[in-house]
Every structure is written in C-alpha cells, then in structure tokens.
Design a protein around this motif. Sequence first.
Motif, short mmCIF file in Angstrom:
data_model
loop_
_atom_site.label_atom_id
_atom_site.label_comp_id
_atom_site.label_asym_id
_atom_site.label_seq_id
_atom_site.Cartn_x
_atom_site.Cartn_y
_atom_site.Cartn_z
N CYS A 28 0.86 -1.19 0.00
CA CYS A 28 0.00 0.00 0.00
C CYS A 28 0.90 1.23 0.00
O CYS A 28 1.76 1.39 0.85
N HIS A 37 5.94 11.49 5.52
CA HIS A 37 6.81 11.74 6.67
C HIS A 37 7.73 10.53 6.87
O HIS A 37 7.57 9.50 6.20
N SER A 43 7.94 2.47 6.59
CA SER A 43 7.15 1.42 5.98
C SER A 43 7.67 1.05 4.59
O SER A 43 7.83 -0.13 4.25
N PHE A 44 8.00 2.06 3.79
CA PHE A 44 8.48 1.78 2.42
C PHE A 44 9.89 1.18 2.42
O PHE A 44 10.22 0.37 1.56
N LYS A 74 -8.57 13.29 1.78
CA LYS A 74 -7.41 14.18 1.98
C LYS A 74 -7.06 14.90 0.68
O LYS A 74 -6.73 16.09 0.68
N LEU A 270 7.06 3.96 13.48
CA LEU A 270 8.13 4.84 13.92
C LEU A 270 7.45 5.82 14.87
O LEU A 270 6.39 6.37 14.55
P1 AMP Z 1 -0.71 6.38 4.63
O1 AMP Z 1 -0.35 7.38 3.56
O2 AMP Z 1 -1.21 6.99 5.90
O3 AMP Z 1 -1.63 5.28 4.10
O4 AMP Z 1 0.64 5.65 5.03
C1 AMP Z 1 1.50 5.02 4.11
C2 AMP Z 1 2.19 3.85 4.81
O5 AMP Z 1 2.93 4.32 5.94
C3 AMP Z 1 1.20 2.83 5.35
O6 AMP Z 1 1.73 1.52 5.15
C4 AMP Z 1 1.13 3.14 6.83
O7 AMP Z 1 0.77 2.04 7.60
C5 AMP Z 1 2.56 3.56 7.11
N1 AMP Z 1 2.74 4.42 8.28
C6 AMP Z 1 2.00 5.52 8.61
N2 AMP Z 1 2.49 6.08 9.75
C7 AMP Z 1 3.55 5.33 10.14
C8 AMP Z 1 4.49 5.40 11.23
N3 AMP Z 1 4.44 6.35 12.14
N4 AMP Z 1 5.44 4.45 11.30
C9 AMP Z 1 5.53 3.46 10.37
N5 AMP Z 1 4.68 3.33 9.33
C10 AMP Z 1 3.70 4.26 9.20
#
Ligand code: AMP
Length: 458
Positions: A28, A37, A43-44, A74, A270
């Motif tokens: 995803c 951020h 995650s990536f 968003k 994180l």
């Molecule tokens: P999003 O754009 O919110 O869907 O996030 C993109 C990816 O980053 C998703 O796989 C989320 O689970 C992951 N993610 C969001 N916040 C954090 C965090 N603080 N630490 C690690 N992974 C995160």
Amino acid sequence: MLRLYNSLTRSKKIFSPIHKGVVNMYSCGPTVYDHVHIGNLRSFIVDDLLQRVLRNVEKYKVNWVMNITDIDDKMISQIDKDYHDKEPMQALGELADKYTDIFIADIETVGIRRSDITKLPRATDHIDQMQALIKKLLLEKIAYISDGSIYFSLENYQKSGKKYGQLVNVDYDAQARLTDDQDQKEGASDFVLWKAKKAGEPYWEFEWLDSQYPGRPGWHIECSAMSTEYLGQPFDIHTGGVDLKFPHHENEIAQCGGLQANFYIHNEFLQTEGEKMSKSLGNITTLSAMPEPLAFRFAVLQAHYRSQMDFGAQILQSATDRLHTLSSYADQMLFAWKDQLPEKDDSSMTKKFIDQFNLAITDDLNTPAALSAFSHIEGKVYSHETLKALEYVESILGVGLLSAKPLSSEEKALISDYDKSRAHKQYMESDNIREKLKVDHKLQISDTQHGPLVNRIR
Ligand code: AMP
Ligand code: ZN
C-alpha cells in the motif's frame, strides 16, 4: 529458506511463492496530497528490504506493485485549499503529479530504486476495474445501494459463509472504527465502496441497471482492484504498516471474496517521544530534516520491523556514526591497490559473517542480528573475498556502504609516495604526505600489516 511473520496466521511461516521462481508482492503506497513523513518512509524501507531479500538472497524474480492513492478525502480537501480556482478533476491531477514526483524523489533518496518497483499504478487510472469489482459485489448481493452510494454489507458477506476478521479479532461493539464514512449505510459495520458525488468534488459516472450513480471510489476498493489487475488472486505478499491491518486490509480481503494474498507483512510504527508519528498528531518530520538520508535508512534497519522504533536526534546520530565506521572499513578495501589484498580470507571470518547475516535476515528480516554480524570482519579482515561479501550485503541493505568517491590519480600518487617514503624510513616525508591527504583530500591513512589502508573522512 526465508521465514516471515504472517499476520494471517499470526506466526512465522516458511515463505514459498505460488508460482515457482516468481514473487508477486503488493505494498500500500502513499496518498499524494503532501510530503510523506519519515514514519511512512519506515514502511516503504521495510517493503524495499523485503523485496531485496527476495531478489538477492532467495533469488526470486519479484513483481513489486505499489499503489498511489490519488483520490480520497485528503486529496479533495487539499485541492479545495490549493487549487480552488481550477476544475476539480484537473486540480486532482496536478496535485497528484506534484506529490507523486516528490514521493519518487524521496524514496530514491532513502535507497529505494524506482526501477525495482514494477508498477506504481494510480487509483484514478483504475476506475473501470474498481467499478467492475463493485458490480460483481452488487450482483452477489454483498454490496447494496443507499442514497446514491454503494456499501459493502458485512452481514451478507458473512451469511455467504465468508470470514471477516482474518487479520484482527474484530470488536463489533467498536463500530465507529469500521469505516471512515458513517453516513448512508444499513448495517453499522458496513463500509463504503462508492461515494455519491458531492458538489464541487471530482466524480466519475457509474451505471448500474440503467441508473446513474455519479461519485468516487471508497479507499479500500482501489487496492483490491489494482492488486488483482496486476498480480492476480491470490498473490504472494501484501505489505503495509500495522495500522492498515484493520480496517484497510481486512476490507481488501473481504472485497476480494476472502482470499487476496497468502502472506500479510506489517511493520510497526516509527514513534517520536512515545507516540506514533502521524500528521493528525502534528508530530511529523519529513526527509528534508535528515542530513544524511541513508543514515536514516540505516537507523530504520537497526530496529526490527515488527518492533516500535523510537526515533530522535540521538538514534539518528548513533546510526550515522555506525554507518560512517562501516563505510570507512569498506573504503579501506575499495581503495586498496590490486595486489595489496589477498584473494581469500584464510581466517574464514568472512564466511562466518555471511552465514550469520543470511541466517538472521532470512529469520523474519532480523536486521539487528544481521548487522551485528559485521563484528566478525570489521577492522580485522581485508581480502577480495571480504569485499565481495560487502557487495552482497550492500545489495540487501542499500545503505551506500560502497559508494565512496573513487580515489583520484593525484590521491593515488600521494598514497604511493607515502608508501615509498615509509619503506625508506623517511618518516618526516611520510608524515607530511599523511597531513596533506587529511587536510586537502579528507583522506585518512592507517598503517597496518596489510600496508597503508585509506578511507575517506566522514
Ligand atoms: P498512509 O499514507 O497513511 O496510508 O501511510 C503510508 C504507509 O505508511 C502505510 O503503510 C502506513 O501504515 C505507514 N505508516 C503511517 N504512519 C507510520 C508510522 N508512524 N510508522 C511506520 N509506518 C507508518
Ligand atoms: Zn491498500
């Protein structure tokens, strides 16, 4: 043999792909309304680590698909803010283009190669596939229409004998968590597949049984549609952060009829000062605040992906120092002249290093244990075999261990003069050259049993 913790079975399992030699993996991706951020980047980076292990340790061909979410609440509120003078669909495209480019630049900066991502599909390019899936669910009576929107009926899904709650134990009392869109639905825990058009929002036509339902897709449906489009069903590995287990991945599975992928891999958060880094909490840091992006990547690898990672200035500094030490050691072999290093490591420490590294990295990507394997060789063993081992390990870690700027011909000549003056016991001369290398070229020279070894000063 690679073992991975599978959120579906809540246990470590030996990984083997559905099709021999090929792994189909879906991650995803970001919503492209703003900069990601460093929590997102964790995650990536974990996704990237996994695909590198699959390719370079396990020797699979990897089809890695990551979606770009370019339509959701968003995105819409951002175009309202920044592009209110433009037609909504055009505004959406411009916003998505801008932050997709920034996202690609960011991931490249932390060592994720765009070329390793087989496909980076955008949600809005797959409206047809999403609508086809929604129509299938309508036909099966698992989806229903209410006030122009289309919902997934959990009740009908479960009545058809399918299990909802494969990744988490669903708490049906906490209904509010089940969806981000609480209006217009029959069952309290149903979620939206297609949202009816609102004035001023971008929308697509949707025809069903001779009626029109203009609107836009819900968030979850894009990943079910695009993963099926590019990887088939089921595919091998689905990844994301732990917050995506529920409801996002749970809903993706349900939309796919109960079986979407064999393995679900989820990284922990994180955190900063004990709290998840997230935009809504207002505690985010972006990559622009990282003086050395690859040191940030190294810090991420120093934590196990299933552990929460507390991030702060101290963690970053110690990761930076450690990466510099390892890079300097790598320099010493990179910069050695041809006949200076023996071909083989007679002490067998290089083999120990690789064995421990492989054992750890294939044990559910245990990077802290893998990184500790450096203690077998670091500052002790110098050989072509060891250098090859570092190249292999770098192909998995991607932290730029071997990316020092090569020695210039002037630098090589100075080092050779240094070596000669030492051999002739002309220590004043050799000290002068050492100082010149340090001050003018930021090169450190160390006298060892292998002769003078050189590294860039970081
Ligand atoms: P999003 O754009 O919110 O869907 O996030 C993109 C990816 O980053 C998703 O796989 C989320 O689970 C992951 N993610 C969001 N916040 C954090 C965090 N603080 N630490 C690690 N992974 C995160
Ligand atoms: Zn998704």
